[in-house]
Design an enzyme around this catalytic site. Structure first.
Site, PDB file in Angstrom:
ATOM      1  CD1 TRP A 363       0.939  -0.198   2.945  1.00  0.00           C
ATOM      2  CD2 TRP A 363      -0.956   0.665   3.742  1.00  0.00           C
ATOM      3  NE1 TRP A 363       1.138   0.074   4.280  1.00  0.00           N
ATOM      4  CE2 TRP A 363      -0.013   0.608   4.790  1.00  0.00           C
ATOM      5  CE3 TRP A 363      -2.224   1.174   4.010  1.00  0.00           C
ATOM      6  CZ2 TRP A 363      -0.302   1.032   6.095  1.00  0.00           C
ATOM      7  CZ3 TRP A 363      -2.513   1.605   5.311  1.00  0.00           C
ATOM      8  CH2 TRP A 363      -1.563   1.528   6.329  1.00  0.00           C
ATOM      9  CG  ASP A 364       4.893   0.827   0.841  1.00  0.00           C
ATOM     10  OD1 ASP A 364       5.557   1.246   1.789  1.00  0.00           O
ATOM     11  OD2 ASP A 364       4.472  -0.341   0.759  1.00  0.00           O
ATOM     12  CD  GLU A 500       2.523  -6.121   8.301  1.00  0.00           C
ATOM     13  OE1 GLU A 500       3.720  -6.067   8.654  1.00  0.00           O
ATOM     14  OE2 GLU A 500       2.174  -6.095   7.112  1.00  0.00           O
ATOM     15  CE  LYS A 620       6.453  -4.588  10.705  1.00  0.00           C
ATOM     16  NZ  LYS A 620       6.171  -5.392   9.495  1.00  0.00           N
ATOM     17  CD  GLN A 621       3.323  -1.069  10.230  1.00  0.00           C
ATOM     18  OE1 GLN A 621       3.609  -0.103   9.528  1.00  0.00           O
ATOM     19  NE2 GLN A 621       3.332  -2.304   9.772  1.00  0.00           N
TER      20      GLN A 621
END
Length: 804
Positions: A363-364, A500, A620-621
């Site tokens: 999705w960057d 994630e 994670k983020q």
């Protein structure tokens, strides 16, 4: 930028990245920083005498060139699609007559300097080296990958003996004996992806190498032309060399002390993936035959970059900030350039700079397209066309899952089917972990978001009517299909959010989580924008589209109902729950990890200890906060009110402060997402995160995975935050809105932008944001400031006070 960001760099020019010493332990990272590309292919900045080893990794990658091969992973057959490392065109090695070939790692290096010239799109390496016999040689290597002619790349080597005279040899080859070995955790995957079709001498000073991917989907040809000049000119001799997998020439030179000899190596790389190359070998030979000398090629290349930099138009009074922003723009444009529009290629997470994630597209683009939309709309359009060409595959995936609409894959490559590997390897204990990240269904909303904002920024009605609207409506249809009624609300089950680390509930066998807040609210956003879009299209086009998709009033009513009754879970104190049940997980104490696992990936470390990250409140983020990065405070709170939830600014801050200490930032996107989310809520914290994001890939202390490719999403985000959050420039259905909120410390910055065919300059100065309409605009530029509408005629400027 923080003071430690460039401690191994020399020079302070905002146009250059420089290294003043040779560090073999840092070479694979520098190869990525110094990589050169033109949107069609990218070559890492490896030394010309290196092969693939623990110090160097020469790699060349073509946009969208993947190979599908079967692998045995964790005892299961897995068809893996990987970006292919193509033949190495760099080899150019030197030796005094009858001596050993000089290798940088085996010489005494007396002086060393290497720099990336971002303005001109080239690298220069200058070395004073000495061999074991005491012979000293000055070597200057210049390199470019042409932005003018996307088929061409070139090296020029200048050699100057310092204390000797004699005969020497220089060997220039093309080498197909390469493998995919850039990523350690992929060591169990098939590494060979090329079959050699031919290696031959094609004429005086010309060599041709052609290869094919193992699945026979792509053919790539490299042609080389060699020319020598300078000292010894006229007495040079050239002999060909060709064998299985490589071909080239050996040039014999007469060198004299203090005099300079030069050698130019021009290479053409052509692929069957490019529709302009029906016969890649013939195209490559034609390209090298017609290529000019190095100086002319470099001049044309520099002019092409000059035109692109004119559209980028980023300025800042802090050289460290300006250099980092230009570095990010530079690598984005090496990945996707005006030449990319002719190809069928997406925007990969790590650029075409390495083999991380097998080169897949995630999705960057969501983070890169805001930069492109306002400067290079044709490139942005080409990226979205990559998604539209795969709409059929997304529809088929939805049908196979018993759903409607379009279900786009989390990871995409050549065909648009899901290519997420079934397992990922834990390098701490050597175990294979089942990979469930394909359940990240928010990819559909990311594509809808990118489509919507491209349209708002560019006014490309033809794209929206022909392609974009169909994608958005089919993605909305998917969300309405996957949402299940539960009482008087709707729920979405069995997904994974941006985090994630959480793939399943500890108390449930099946994978997937329920009511991930980011997923659910982006689904609501998509349903709302899809209905709004139908009202904005010309009535005839909207009716035609509805007929073609069999989209009736009953289905639209369902979309509206879901968008008003979607479930969002909250903790007792009003914090948005990352997913239903997050608060039931065990608090995570980083001190529970033994010293030998400190600093390692948290999920790997926990599993190495026999624990499961699904059990803990550790992410994670950024996950929930991604909503506020994308949509902003007002839009998120407005959607929550639409759903019947009371939620205000204090609740956003409480939510951010809850998740910040629970986030380990193991993604380059994590801090930058927090940065955008907190731009207005906590400017000082946002500024700190932005400075950190500027260092991504440049700081050796933060670049542990840079050798596998640049972090393209984070690069795009730094510029997106500057223009959309700090300068407050955003395209809306009502017009171009200006609502600046610069953080303390930003200083004077200036951005050149393009909005619906009109150009403008935005600049902070003297406590104001000045917006100037370009004098060449065809008409007035319409701006929105609060409730005020401003029309700027060509050449006019308006100044708006900045908030204190």
């Amino acid at each position: 930028m923080r003071s430690d960001a460039g401690r191994d760099m020399a020079g302070d020019s905002a146009w250059t990245i420089e290294f003043d010493h040779y560090d073999p332990g840092d070479e694979t990272r520098r190869e990525v920083i110094l990589a050169l590309g033109n949107g069609v292919f990218v070559t890492r900045g490896a030394v010309t005498d290196s092969g693939q080893d623990d110090r160097h990794y020469p790699g060349t990658y073509h946009a969208g060139c993947y190979d599908r091969v079967p692998n045995q992973v964790a005892g299961e057959r897995d068809i893996t699609e990987s970006l292919v490392n193509l033949p190495n065109w760099l080899p150019l090695v030197f030796r005094p007559a009858a001596g050993a070939w000089w290798r940088l790692d085996e010489l005494g290096i007396l002086e060393y300097r290497q720099r990336l010239d971002m303005r001109g799109g080239r690298t220069v390496r200058e070395v004073l080296a000495q061999d074991r016999d005491g012979r000293r040689l000055r070597i200057e290597e210049e390199r470019l990958v042409s932005m003018d002619d996307p088929r061409l790349c070139a090296l020029r080597l200048r050699l100057q003996p310092v204390n000797w005279t004699g005969q020497a040899e220089l060997k220039a080859t093309l080498d197909a004996r390469v493998i995919n070995a850039n990523v350690r955790r992929f060591e169990d995957y098939e590494k060979r992806h090329l079959r050699v079709l031919g290696a031959e001498l094609a004429g005086p000073g010309v060599a041709l190498l052609s290869v094919q991917t193992s699945d026979r989907r792509a053919t790539v040809a490299c042609a080389q032309r060699l020319h020598a000049g300078g000292a010894g000119d006229g007495g040079n001799e050239m002999a060909g060399c060709a064998n299985e997998g490589q071909c080239g020439h050996v040039l014999r030179l007469a060198l004299r002390e203090g005099e300079c000899a030069s050698v130019e190596k021009l290479v053409a790389l052509c692929s069957s993936l490019d529709p302009r190359h029906a016969d890649p070998s013939a195209a490559a030979l034609e390209a090298v035959a017609g290529a000019p000398d190095f100086d002319t090629l470099q001049e044309r290349h520099a002019r092409a970059w000059e035109r692109m930099w004119a559209d980028v138009a980023i300025e800042a009074d802090r050289a460290d900030v300006l250099r980092a922003l230009r570095f990010h723009a530079f690598h984005i444009l090496q990945t996707v350039s005006p030449h990319t529009a002719a190809l069928d290629a997406g925007i990969p997470a790590r650029g075409w700079h390495g083999e991380a994630y097998h080169g897949h597209v995630f999705w960057d683009e969501l983070f890169v397209l805001p930069f492109l939309n306002f400067r290079f709309p044709a490139i942005a359009r080409a990226s979205l066309m990559y998604r539209h060409r795969r709409l059929g595959a997304a529809r088929e995936a939805a049908r196979a899952a018993g759903l409607r609409g379009a279900m786009y894959p989390w990871r995409s490559a050549s065909e648009g089917v899901e290519v997420t590997p079934r397992h990922q390897k834990n390098l701490l204990n050597g175990e294979w972990m089942r990979d469930h990240t394909w359940r990240q269904r928010h990819i559909g909303s990311a594509i809808a978001f990118s489509t919507w904002h491209y349209w708002l920024t560019t006014g490309d009605d033809a794209f929206m009517q022909d392609c974009g609207a169909e994608m958005m409506l089919e993605i909305a249809r998917f969300w309405a299909s996957i949402a299940e009624p539960a009482g008087d609300r709707y729920v979405i089950r069995g997904v994974i959010g941006p985090d994630e680390y959480h793939n399943a509930y500890p108390w449930r066998e099946e994978a997937g989580l329920d009511n991930n807040a980011c997923t659910n609210l982006m689904a609501v956003w998509t349903l709302c924008r899809a209905r709004e879009l139908l009202g904005m299209l010309p009535a005839e086009q909207a009716a035609s589209l509805r007929r073609r998709l069999a989209l009736d009033d009953e289905e639209l009513a369902l979309w509206d109902r879901i968008s008003r009754r979607m479930t969002v879970c909250f903790h007792e104190d009003g914090v948005i729950s990352q997913f239903e049940g997050f608060e039931r997980l065990e608090p995570f104490d980083p001190d529970c990890l033994p010293p030998h696992l400190a600093g390692e990936r948290t999920d790997w470390a926990l599993r190495a200890l026999g624990r499961n990250p699904d059990e803990f409140q550790v992410t994670k983020q950024a996950d929930v906060l991604a909503l506020f990065y994308l949509l902003g405070e007002d839009e998120v709170t407005g959607m929550l009110r639409r759903l019947g939830y009371a939620f205000g600014r204090e609740d956003i801050l409480r939510t951010a402060r809850y998740y910040l200490p629970r986030t380990v930032h193991r993604s380059s996107l994590s801090r930058v997402v927090y940065c955008g989310a907190l731009a207005r809520l906590d400017p000082a914290q946002s500024w700190d995160f932005w400075l950190h994001a500027l260092e991504t890939d440049l700081n050796p202390l933060k670049g542990e995975s840079v050798q596998e490719g640049v972090h393209l999403g984070a690069m795009g985000s730094t510029i997106d935050i500057l223009q959309r959050r700090y300068l407050g420039i955003s395209a809306t259905p009502q017009g171009l809105r200006i609502d600046p909120a610069p953080p303390p410390g930003l200083g004077r910055v200036s951005l050149g932008l393009r909005y619906r065919g009109l150009r403008l300059q935005a600049e902070t100065r003297d406590g104001c944001l000045a917006i100037t309409a370009d004098g060449g605009n065809a008409g007035p530029l319409h701006l929105l400031r609060g409730e005020e509408r401003i029309a700027l005629s060509p050449g006019e400027c308006v100044e708006m006070p900045l908030p204190h």
